[in-house]
Write an enzyme that holds these catalytic residues in place. Structure first.
Site, short mmCIF file in Angstrom:
data_model
loop_
_atom_site.label_atom_id
_atom_site.label_comp_id
_atom_site.label_asym_id
_atom_site.label_seq_id
_atom_site.Cartn_x
_atom_site.Cartn_y
_atom_site.Cartn_z
N ASP A 37 42.52 50.44 42.71
CA ASP A 37 41.29 50.79 42.66
C ASP A 37 40.50 52.00 42.67
OD1 ASP A 37 41.54 47.83 42.55
OD2 ASP A 37 41.13 47.51 44.43
N LYS A 112 44.28 35.73 50.64
CA LYS A 112 44.34 35.84 49.35
C LYS A 112 46.04 36.13 49.31
CE LYS A 112 43.92 40.12 46.15
NZ LYS A 112 44.66 39.52 45.03
S1 IVH Z 1 40.56 32.31 43.00
C1 IVH Z 1 38.75 33.86 38.70
N1 IVH Z 1 41.93 32.09 45.24
O1 IVH Z 1 44.26 37.04 43.39
C2 IVH Z 1 39.92 34.11 39.47
N2 IVH Z 1 43.05 33.70 43.72
O2 IVH Z 1 43.26 39.74 42.68
C3 IVH Z 1 39.78 33.21 40.79
N3 IVH Z 1 44.62 34.95 44.35
O3 IVH Z 1 43.36 36.45 39.93
C4 IVH Z 1 40.84 33.15 41.50
N4 IVH Z 1 45.02 33.99 46.25
O4 IVH Z 1 45.76 35.39 41.05
C5 IVH Z 1 41.79 32.59 44.20
N5 IVH Z 1 42.90 31.85 47.37
C6 IVH Z 1 42.95 32.67 46.18
C7 IVH Z 1 43.95 33.36 45.91
C8 IVH Z 1 43.79 34.14 44.49
C9 IVH Z 1 45.55 34.76 45.25
C10 IVH Z 1 45.05 35.86 43.15
C11 IVH Z 1 44.59 35.35 41.74
C12 IVH Z 1 43.51 36.33 41.43
C13 IVH Z 1 43.96 37.38 42.10
C14 IVH Z 1 42.79 38.47 42.26
#
Ligand code: IVH
Length: 677
Positions: A37, A112
């Site tokens: 980043d 996440k």
């Molecule tokens: S919501 C528009 N919720 O992290 C994308 N993503 O670094 C909305 N990820 O692209 C994603 N846990 O692949 C969402 N609880 C979670 C998540 C999550 C892991 C991933 C996903 C995202 C990436 C971003």
């Protein structure tokens, strides 16, 4: 001389592209997300300050690789912007308030999960495919491997006509530990971390191996939904649960900035007991109508953000600095630590990178040091705690230590690392083992024990020496009777006809792994062309419409930036290494990419094959090699575009799919016939 902004932009773009590729395609990142980043932010900042120097948008990376059918997403799959710290998070909410004046901001906060983003498409309630993010618009169809995850519902009662369920495929910490314990027992190198292993497994073409590694999934969102069926994420979450999807245990709703911040803190306190590693929280607007109103950039939605927790740190005593000698003779200093608990595991070693790093941080044996783990596997030494330095701690003299250990090493050019001047016995053995290994020249029967003898008997100095050994030489080896000598000569003769990429990989060029070797072979088509390459064979200045040199660069070969290029150039600038190339040629290797035109057979050219089940004599890799050499393509999943499914014992759903679609099914004999065997 300091970098000009132009130089820095070129360098950063190459670096960002290289690290994207390492992360998304090779599943082997070299730096933490945080460091990545920082690179990207610095690039963005420079490009914003010097729009005339800026290159085209770099997108969100791309995970697509050869061997998979590609599919469009009905709704794009974006990524998330990262925030670090309270202030940064506050700025995100502030921006959102600006876009949605007066709206009540209710957020969903979830752990996440660090894995691979996945889109599951359901048509009239039937699971029809699973696709990776790809470039956000089009991804790889990985249905075959995803079907190995039993928790994913195949059928949904009362579903909308079209529903894209979005989630993350990951590997549990305990499953990761189990697989690594197996690797350790087998003496194989360990997998680096669960995220990379999950990403590699999703893209594995060897279904049996993929089945052995248990993947998990968590679903947290959706793409297209027709007709519309949900109004909030909480709504969607409840329905996903009811359908049987695994959803996040940490799902919570929070009101406003303060509520979301409290939830982020709460999650920090509990996240280490989750069954998967997590270094962040995802914060997203609950209401879908507000999400739509807030919109998105080309990469990130405005309605969601990732919050990254500060990395885990600890203090401990540096007992000693030891030296590790790598396969290429590079010497890496290692911190031997008083064992300490960090991010859930006991740490007793950390990398110190190189001599300059030790000098810059003035790290001394006996010092108390601060160490950190931030997603990467090997902890880093951040620096010393000066007030805890013992009175007798002396500055670390790198060169004196090398002399004490009997390591005769020097630095070449502007390289940071010391490298053995003459390779040690151990280096000679290891580079020979690498040269002969499965993903290099694949010389059957040449493992550690044989390599040690060859080096100890003085038969092999450079690894290429092995190519000129005669039967009488092999007969000198312990337990080498006539039969073993014959086998060895046969194995060597087989190695002579191996592909160019294997010869390139076998050379052991620093920073050139198997995938890069393949990319190089495809691009340069001969080892001579590679050996004669120059920096502008890899990175070139962009030229404007009017022919003027723009202050932006392009990489010539996707994923190969300046750092790898320099590593290659430095390698071939060593006359010894040029001798190796000559020795390979004299040893009978062709050192050229087989000309597609002569190798291609009409029956195979441009045809798409899918391999399934166990073939009687060919391994997956071998079958794939034969098909590709003859001009065919191998894909991971069956579609209408598949020309042949090659089925062996215990062929699974691909065979059913082939029958369903009326795709020709052949066996190994059929394949050999097509190949003109
Ligand atoms: S919501 C528009 N919720 O992290 C994308 N993503 O670094 C909305 N990820 O692209 C994603 N846990 O692949 C969402 N609880 C979670 C998540 C999550 C892991 C991933 C996903 C995202 C990436 C971003």
């Amino acid at each position: 001389m300091p970098d000009t902004p132009h130089d820095e932009i070129l360098r950063l773009r190459a670096e960002v592209a290289r690290h994207e590729d390492l992360y998304r395609r090779k599943h082997a990142p070299e730096i933490s997300d945080y460091e990545f980043d920082r690179l990207r932010d610095r690039l963005q900042e420079l490009e914003a300050a010097h729009p005339d120097l800026a290159g085209p948008d770099m997108g969100i990376g791309d995970d697509r690789i050869e061997g998979f059918e590609q599919r469009d997403h009905a709704e794009p799959m974006l990524s998330l912007d990262n925030t670090y710290g309270r202030e940064d998070f506050g700025a995100f909410v502030e921006r959102l308030r600006g876009k949605l004046p007066g709206a009540d901001l209710r957020f969903v906060v979830e752990p996440k999960v660090d894995g691979v983003a996945l889109s599951l498409t359901y048509e009239r309630g039937e699971l029809v495919r699973a696709v990776t993010r790809g470039n956000g618009f089009r991804g790889d169809d990985v249905t075959a491997n995803i079907l190995l995850i039993p928790e994913i519902p195949r059928r949904l009662a009362g579903a909308p006509d079209l529903l894209e369920v979005r989630g993350e495929v990951y590997m549990r910490t305990d499953e990761f530990a189990r697989l690594n314990a197996e690797r350790e027992a087998a003496g194989e190198p360990l997998y680096a971390n669960p995220r990379n292993l999950a990403a590699g497994t999703v893209k594995l073409l060897d279904r049996a191996e993929a089945a052995r590694r248990r993947l998990s999934v968590v679903c947290y969102g959706m793409g297209a939904c027709r007709p519309a069926a949900f109004s909030t994420l909480a709504d969607l979450n409840a329905r996903l649960r009811a359908w049987g999807f695994p959803t996040s245990d940490g799902f919570r709703l929070a009101d406003g900035e303060e509520g979301a911040w409290a939830a982020i803190q709460e999650l920090d306190a509990t996240r280490r007991s989750l069954p998967y590693p997590t270094d962040g929280a995802v914060v997203k607007l609950d209401r879908l109508d507000l999400q739509a109103r807030s919109g998105a950039t080309s990469k990130f939605p405005h309605w969601a953000v990732a919050f990254k927790y500060p990395p885990d740190q600890a203090e401990t005593v540096l007992r000693a600095i030891s030296m590790q000698v790598g396969r290429t003779g590079v010497i890496t200093p290692v911190a031997e630590l008083e064992p300490v608990l960090l991010a859930g595991s006991t740490v007793s070693r950390a990398t110190l990178h190189n001599a300059d790093e030790i000098a810059r941080k003035d790290i001394r044996e006996g010092d108390t040091v601060r160490i950190q783990k931030a997603g990467e596997i090997i902890p880093q030494v951040l620096g010393v705690v000066p007030e805890r330095r013992p009175a007798d701690a002396a500055p670390f003299d790198f060169e004196a230590r090398l002399r004490e250990l009997g390591l005769d090493a020097a630095r070449h050019g502007d390289e940071a690392a010391y490298r053995l001047r003459t390779p040690s016995r151990d280096v000679k053995v290891r580079r020979l083992v690498h040269f002969a290994s499965k993903h290099c020249l694949d010389i059957d029967g040449l493992g550690d024990a044989v390599a040690e003898q060859l080096v100890d008997l003085g038969l092999v100095d450079a690894p290429t020496d092995v190519l000129s050994l005669k039967p009488e030489h092999w007969a000198l080896l312990d337990k080498f009777k006539e039969k073993s000598v014959d086998n060895m000569m046969a194995a060597l003769s087989a190695a002579r006809s191996r592909e160019l990429w294997r010869a390139i990989h076998a050379l052991g060029i620093p920073n050139v792994g198997m995938q890069t070797a393949k990319d190089l072979a495809r691009h340069f088509r001969s080892l001579d062309a590679l050996a004669q390459s120059r920096l502008d064979s890899y990175v070139v200045k962009r030229v404007g419409k009017k022919g003027q040199e723009l202050k932006a660069y392009d990489t010539v070969i996707s994923g190969i930036g300046e750092e790898v290029a320099k590593s290659i150039l430095s390698y071939f600038s060593d006359p010894n290494h040029r001798d190796w190339v000559e020795a390979m040629r004299k040893g009978g290797l062709s050192l050229e990419e087989a000309a597609a035109a002569t190798a291609t057979s009409a029956a195979m050219a441009g045809k798409t094959f899918v391999l399934t089940g166990t073939l009687p004599t060919l391994s997956r890799d071998q079958a794939r090699d034969l098909i590709e050499k003859a001009g065919g393509k191998v894909s991971g999943s069956v579609s209408k575009k598949t020309d042949y499914v090659v089925a062996g014992e215990e062929a699974g759903s691909k065979l059913d799919k082939a029958r369903e679609l009326g795709v020709a099914v052949i066996d190994e004999a059929g394949l050999r016939k097509l190949l003109g065997d």
